[in-house]
Design a protein around this motif. Structure first.
Motif, mmCIF file in Angstrom:
data_model
loop_
_atom_site.group_PDB
_atom_site.id
_atom_site.type_symbol
_atom_site.label_atom_id
_atom_site.label_comp_id
_atom_site.label_asym_id
_atom_site.label_seq_id
_atom_site.Cartn_x
_atom_site.Cartn_y
_atom_site.Cartn_z
ATOM 1 N N ALA A 5 0.881 -1.161 0.000
ATOM 2 C CA ALA A 5 0.000 0.000 0.000
ATOM 3 C C ALA A 5 0.912 1.202 0.000
ATOM 4 O O ALA A 5 1.826 1.279 0.813
ATOM 5 N N GLY A 37 -4.988 4.404 2.866
ATOM 6 C CA GLY A 37 -5.836 3.277 2.513
ATOM 7 C C GLY A 37 -6.707 2.865 3.681
ATOM 8 O O GLY A 37 -6.596 3.371 4.795
ATOM 9 N N CYS A 68 -0.220 9.517 -4.300
ATOM 10 C CA CYS A 68 -0.753 8.274 -3.746
ATOM 11 C C CYS A 68 -0.909 7.230 -4.839
ATOM 12 O O CYS A 68 -1.394 7.522 -5.912
ATOM 13 N N ASP A 70 -2.414 3.244 -4.732
ATOM 14 C CA ASP A 70 -2.904 2.163 -3.886
ATOM 15 C C ASP A 70 -2.123 0.882 -4.146
ATOM 16 O O ASP A 70 -1.587 0.267 -3.253
ATOM 17 N N GLN A 179 -6.622 4.530 -9.704
ATOM 18 C CA GLN A 179 -6.178 3.977 -8.426
ATOM 19 C C GLN A 179 -6.518 2.483 -8.400
ATOM 20 O O GLN A 179 -7.671 2.095 -8.205
ATOM 21 N N LYS A 181 -6.787 -1.305 -7.151
ATOM 22 C CA LYS A 181 -7.036 -1.970 -5.872
ATOM 23 C C LYS A 181 -6.491 -3.403 -5.909
ATOM 24 O O LYS A 181 -6.101 -3.919 -6.948
ATOM 25 N N ASP A 416 -11.146 -0.704 1.193
ATOM 26 C CA ASP A 416 -10.709 0.196 0.136
ATOM 27 C C ASP A 416 -10.897 -0.536 -1.196
ATOM 28 O O ASP A 416 -9.936 -0.924 -1.874
ATOM 29 N N THR A 435 -11.661 5.174 -1.063
ATOM 30 C CA THR A 435 -11.201 4.626 -2.342
ATOM 31 C C THR A 435 -10.728 5.698 -3.325
ATOM 32 O O THR A 435 -10.009 5.374 -4.271
#
Length: 573
Positions: A5, A37, A68, A70, A179, A181, A416, A435
């Motif tokens: 993360a 996160g 950032c 993720d 982003q 996940k 998230d 998120t």
């Protein structure tokens, strides 16, 4: 859980550089925060050097430059589908520059219309994109409320199996706005309120083994006998390929499952959630072809089912860069430009588009990139019996409701990630305060939820919809949310109703989907309902725009000749 993360924030500048796209987006706002996160994510962190975005300033504070990621962007660039989409994009840039660029009028600035205009501009033509509203995006539109918070038309997820979308982000230089996940699908457990069941795709295995492993490892939703029966039921689809998939259009998901001898509980446990997520309807209505296409796309590529959220609102973070690109190549985008009528020539072809303000616009080619329901409303009477248009009668948009609720506290029972609610009234949801970078809030949660099926609710009041949503949320968050708000309290909410969204993918629809080139010279269609190999989705919309632009480029000589004929006829008169 993934082991990475990535979070970093630094107050690097007191001056934000903001691209000016007049009337199409508002000035970005910033917060004094670093993006973090979910507390459920792995705790180990590393610091990278991704592109940054600007946060939102308040009370005259200096903007905070927020960095950032993720999860790292998956390795998509070497997959066959990505390379195919990349080659398709390159054909527009590499095509011979036209001696006389075509003037092409495109109605509808959703992703289909934006893609059509973008690729026509890449090929050297001059698109004029008309949007009826004052916001870009169509089915991905969003608005700011009086507090400066965004609320959206839908909860939009970008999959690894979306090669044309992924190429589009790369072509615009905005890959960093996705982003990514962890590679999982997470389902709520109605029988165990507050608990979730996961399908985790291991990174070390190739497709489809990673998907098979994810299914085999999950013993909470399906028993071993059910898994075996489902696997046997899928064998004809695996062996029969695309021809078999297309042949299943005549069966609903529920009917197909029963025909294959798969227990109803498999449909109840898994495919109700998938059906509502894919098309906002239940398995007894959805065509099985839709499910099989999704399984084929998501399971045949290692990262196909991996999901990403956009780092802010779609109009600003995705649509505006497309507009900038179109305008940089000489194209135009006009908002508040609603079409009132299609004016015809004596031979039944398009003479002009008449706008609501009474003005007329003529072009070498005309494109409708609106939802199918809007097209049907504006079809000229003498077009309605043409088989190409008559088949559209079966394609009807499905009602969808998107709900946003801001709570007075940070909810703990969330991830998230996208979550499948498995609720009778809800489809999928996400805590967008976790998120999405731009929506991040360290102290309060904002749940965005898709309310589906929505046909019985679309005419009801917002307060009734919120009350029903709270009752469902009380089951998902039993320790944190109560229907009477005795626990978490609602600070505010927005309900966005779309009476006609993507076309309702019921059995028998596939033969009704039109090609992008109509039988009328100079008139074309784009939209996820048109013929293309993906679902009624963002990927389908973008691909339809590319196919539409390709048809126009291929018809260049014909369209130029038509234009010369019109000029000659006008001079004789």
């Amino acid at each position: 859980m993934s082991q990475w993360a990535c979070v970093s924030a630094a107050n690097l500048s007191c001056q934000a550089s903001i691209i000016n796209t007049q009337k199409l987006r508002n000035t970005p706002r910033c917060d004094d925060f670093s993006f973090k996160g979910s507390e459920f994510m792995a705790q180990s962190c590393r610091f990278l050097s991704p592109q940054a975005i600007y946060g939102r300033p308040r009370n005259g504070a200096c903007p905070l430059k927020v960095v950032c990621v993720d999860y790292p962007r998956p390795d998509l660039d070497n997959t066959a589908n990505f390379l195919e989409a990349a080659y398709f994009s390159s054909t527009f840039r590499a095509s011979p520059r036209p001696a006389k660029p075509l003037k092409v009028v495109i109605v509808g600035a959703g992703l289909a219309g934006l893609a059509t205009a973008k690729y026509l501009a890449d090929a050297g033509h001059k698109p004029i994109l008309l949007e009826a509203r004052d916001v870009l995006g169509g089915k991905v539109a969003a608005w700011k409320d009086k507090d400066g918070d965004w609320y959206e038309t839908g909860l939009h997820i970008f999959f690894g199996a979306y090669p044309n979308i992924q190429n589009l982000f790369g072509e615009l230089g905005i890959d960093d706005r996705l982003q990514w996940k962890e590679h999982s699908m997470i389902f709520a457990m109605p029988s165990k309120p507050g608990e979730f069941s996961r399908f985790d795709f291991p990174e070390v295995l190739p497709a489809p083994l990673n998907g098979i492993w994810a299914i085999l490892k999950n013993n909470e939703m399906l028993t071993w006998p059910e898994k075996i029966k489902f696997a046997i039921g899928l064998l004809p689809a695996i062996l029969g390929g695309q021809a078999y998939v297309e042949a299943q259009d005549g069966l609903s998901v529920k009917d197909w499952m029963r025909k294959q001898g798969i227990p109803d509980r498999v449909t109840t446990e898994v495919f109700i959630a998938m059906s509502k997520a894919l098309n906002f309807i239940n398995p007894d209505e959805l065509s099985m072809q839709c499910i099989l296409i999704a399984l084929n796309r998501f399971l045949q590529e290692k990262h196909g089912s991996k999901m990403a959220f956009l780092d802010g609102s779609p109009p600003e973070r995705l649509c505006a860069p497309i507009v900038d690109h179109i305008q940089s190549l000489g194209g135009e985008v006009r908002i508040n430009s609603r079409i009132q009528k299609i004016e015809l020539n004596k031979d039944g072809t398009v003479k002009s588009f008449v706008l609501n303000n009474g003005s007329m616009i003529e072009a070498d080619a005309y494109v409708f990139a609106t939802p199918v329901d809007i097209l049907k409303l504006l079809l000229p009477d003498n077009w309605k019996e043409i088989p190409y248009f008559k088949k559209l009668e079966k394609l009807v948009g499905v009602p969808v409701i998107n709900v946003h609720i801001w709570f007075d506290r940070k909810l703990k029972n969330t991830y998230d990630h996208l979550l499948f609610s498995r609720s009778a009234l809800l489809s999928v949801y996400a805590d967008m305060s976790v998120t999405c970078k731009e929506y991040y809030n360290p102290n309060q949660s904002m749940l965005e939820l898709v309310f589906a099926p929505a046909e019985e609710w679309i005419s009801r009041s917002d307060s009734e919809i919120i009350d029903a949503t709270l009752k469902e949320l009380a089951k998902l968050f039993p320790d944190e949310i109560a229907a009477d708000q005795s626990k978490a309290k609602i600070l505010k909410y927005h309900v966005v109703k779309t009476p006609r969204s993507v076309y309702k993918t019921v059995p028998g629809c596939e033969p009704c989907r039109p090609l992008q080139r109509s039988p009328l010279e100079g008139f074309y269609l784009a939209g996820d309902y048109t013929k293309q190999k993906y679902l009624a989705s963002m990927e389908g919309a973008v691909l339809s725009g590319k196919l539409c632009a390709q048809a126009i480029v291929q018809d260049y000589e014909l369209l130029v000749a038509r234009g010369q004929t019109r000029v000659a006829e006008a001079s004789v008169r």
